[in-house]
Design a protein around this motif. Structure first.
Motif, mmCIF file in Angstrom:
data_model
loop_
_atom_site.group_PDB
_atom_site.id
_atom_site.type_symbol
_atom_site.label_atom_id
_atom_site.label_comp_id
_atom_site.label_asym_id
_atom_site.label_seq_id
_atom_site.Cartn_x
_atom_site.Cartn_y
_atom_site.Cartn_z
ATOM 1 N N VAL A 89 -50.989 -16.994 0.044
ATOM 2 C CA VAL A 89 -51.394 -18.313 -0.457
ATOM 3 C C VAL A 89 -52.404 -18.951 0.487
ATOM 4 N N SER A 92 -55.707 -17.401 -0.222
ATOM 5 C CA SER A 92 -56.264 -17.907 -1.474
ATOM 6 C C SER A 92 -56.822 -19.316 -1.304
ATOM 7 N N ARG A 93 -56.106 -20.171 -0.592
ATOM 8 C CA ARG A 93 -56.595 -21.534 -0.342
ATOM 9 C C ARG A 93 -57.884 -21.505 0.467
ATOM 10 N N TYR A 336 -54.558 -24.779 -7.633
ATOM 11 C CA TYR A 336 -53.136 -24.754 -7.982
ATOM 12 C C TYR A 336 -52.823 -23.633 -8.970
ATOM 13 N N THR A 339 -52.594 -20.585 -6.718
ATOM 14 C CA THR A 339 -51.344 -20.565 -5.949
ATOM 15 C C THR A 339 -50.179 -20.128 -6.817
#
Length: 547
Positions: A89, A92-93, A336, A339
């Motif tokens: 995560v 990815s962020r 989002y 995520t």
């Protein structure tokens, strides 16, 4: 007949519930539309990243854990899965907010550091690149061995070195794929990986259904226990951790998160491109001749070996001050969804598949007929699992086991190649075609595989498979540390957005007219990330000292 009071009818519960039902229906329709958009646009990155967490290296470690300790190490798989979700995560962020992948950020972070940038690059940037490449080669080695073993299981007349040689030429699969690291997602690539993932899961579920399992005892394995320390299972637990959290997946996940998955693709047309001209010509008006087929095939093969344009997460900047992050609307449209996709895919596929492998090994080897006559549990390898499943359950179940292993190896192998592209371009801005990249990585992995397969056979391959996971475990702290630092930096993970006239003046920053939106890690994420990194480092030190 008795008369009906209109006021009483209007105030009845049935009448009052209609507005509530209407509101509930609207909410359900809104939720359904949200899920539909999520599945259509955003599902894909999580599935691609999940493949790295159940590659053949994981199979070997999970089989060993289940055959030696039963269901008791299931909680270690769950814990390792949580660590993997957290780090994935963060990757990815990082890609979604900044528009750059982890490899490119490492270059910006270390390229012009201090007053002696050249010395800093040779001491930090280039060694980190070498470590990343070693991790990818070790990953490809595990995929190569797993696929070769699967071929030998499916075709018993093949020697092990035959399987290694055949698998070495699976590079042709990449000829049918476009550039997965482009500005837009390549849905055929994602669908291919999803199909292989589903094949692994379905095959394992069918095999599990054929084995007698005490599910009550199995689910107790997800509860932490002192058994790990008291019974010598700590080494195997460290192996599970090292085999689960894959370094190359962090690079790939951050690169794929930079792609625009919402806006429609922009049509491009080049007058000197035969493919572009033919794409606007109706199919019914295109003449089919052997010459046209030959020309198309030749152009397709040549294009497969040609270096594609820079990917979406590449940058010519030499420091973070020269780079501009994504806009706030882009981040809100992707962050989002991305995520949720990663969390759902890693928990729904990676953790589940690894748990099924351990449960299968436990039921067959630890609690079933796999223990020897003296009651001891020897660690099971991939060949052992296939042979015992064939003898106890039947040939069809054993064949499905081999097919699942082959699908896991091939999907993981493709993912490792794409991750290698992201690493080489991010660190060095060296862009090559997927086929050339595949050949270079595969040739390095083939040499030790062939030597071990010819000289040592099955036992040597199992040892080499475990050794590749140890190498990955050692590489992980060096790669996860920059990820934690970058995602915790407010200067890197913040964006500047113009303040609308309707917004209060307090929302502006020191420059006036802009507000700063911070997407860096909060205090909880920083503390948890530090603990995860320390656990990984301690686990690696323990493995090296034990070895």
């Amino acid at each position: 007949m008795a008369s009906v009071d209109p006021e009483a009818l209007a105030s009845s519960p049935v009448q009052e519930s209609r507005p509530e039902q209407s509101a509930l229906t609207r909410r359900l329709k809104t939720a359904a539309g949200f899920v539909r958009v999520h599945v259509k646009k955003h599902v894909g990155v999580g599935t691609v990243c999940a493949v790295a967490y159940f590659d053949p290296g994981n199979w070997g470690v999970d089989l060993e854990a289940g055959s030696k300790f039963g269901y008791r190490l299931l909680f270690v798989i769950l814990l390792a899965g949580i660590f993997a979700v957290f780090l994935q995560v963060l990757g990815s962020r990082l890609g979604c907010v900044t528009g750059l992948d982890l490899a490119a950020h490492c270059r910006l972070l270390l390229y012009k550091r201090t007053k002696r940038p050249r010395l800093m690059r040779w001491l930090t940037l280039y060694p980190l690149y070498v470590i990343s490449e070693v991790a990818i080669i070790a990953t490809d080695l595990a995929e190569l061995l797993g696929s070769a073993i699967a071929l030998c299981l499916l075709f018993p007349k093949l020697e092990l070195w035959h399987g290694v040689l055949i698998t070495a030429f699976d590079v042709v699969i990449l000829l049918a794929l476009k550039d997965p690291l482009g500005a837009k997602p390549v849905r055929p690539f994602e669908l291919l990986i999803a199909a292989l993932v589903l094949a692994v899961l379905i095959c394992l579920l069918i095999v599990i259904a054929s084995v007698e399992i005490n599910w009550g005892t199995a689910f107790k394995g997800f509860i932490p226990s002192k058994y790990v320390i008291q019974n010598g299972a700590l080494y195997t637990s460290v192996g599970i951790l090292g085999a689960t959290v894959m370094p190359h997946s962090l690079f790939l996940g951050s690169a794929l998160a930079t792609q625009d998955r919402v806006s429609p693709p922009k049509p491009t047309l080049s007058t000197d491109s035969l493919e572009d001209i033919e794409s606007i010509t109706p199919r019914s008006q295109r003449p089919f001749t052997l010459r046209s087929l030959y020309n198309k095939s030749r152009q397709w093969i040549v294009a497969s070996f040609r270096a594609p344009p820079p990917n979406a997460s590449s940058s010519n900047a030499k420091s973070h001050a020269d780079h501009e992050n994504h806009s706030l609307p882009f981040i809100k449209a992707h962050l989002y969804h991305g995520t949720a996709d990663i969390i759902g895919s890693l928990l729904g596929f990676a953790v589940l598949i690894n748990s099924l492998i351990l449960v299968l090994a436990s039921a067959v080897f630890f609690y079933g007929s796999g223990r020897d006559a003296t009651g001891n549990k020897d660690p099971a390898g991939l060949f052992d699992a296939y042979d015992l499943i064939r003898d106890l359950v039947g040939k069809p179940a054993a064949t499905l086991f081999a097919i699942a292993l082959l699908a896991a190896g091939q999907s993981s192998s493709i993912i490792a190649t794409v991750a290698g592209q992201a690493v080489s371009e991010g660190f060095l801005r060296w862009r090559v075609s997927a086929v050339v990249r595949r050949l270079l990585t595969r040739l390095i992995a083939v040499v030790p595989s062939m030597i071990v397969a010819v000289s040592l056979g099955r036992d040597g391959v199992d040892d080499l498979l475990v050794a590749s996971q140890v190498v990955l475990s050692v590489c992980l702290p060096f790669i996860s540390l920059p990820l934690l630092y970058l995602t915790s930096s407010k200067a890197i993970m913040s964006i500047r957005e113009p303040v609308l006239p309707s917004e209060p003046a307090a929302a502006t920053d020191a420059d006036g007219g802009f507000r700063v939106v911070d997407f860096s890690n909060g205090i909880i994420a920083k503390v948890f990330g530090t603990l995860v990194w320390l656990v990984v480092v301690i686990a690696n030190v323990y493995v090296l000292v034990t070895l």
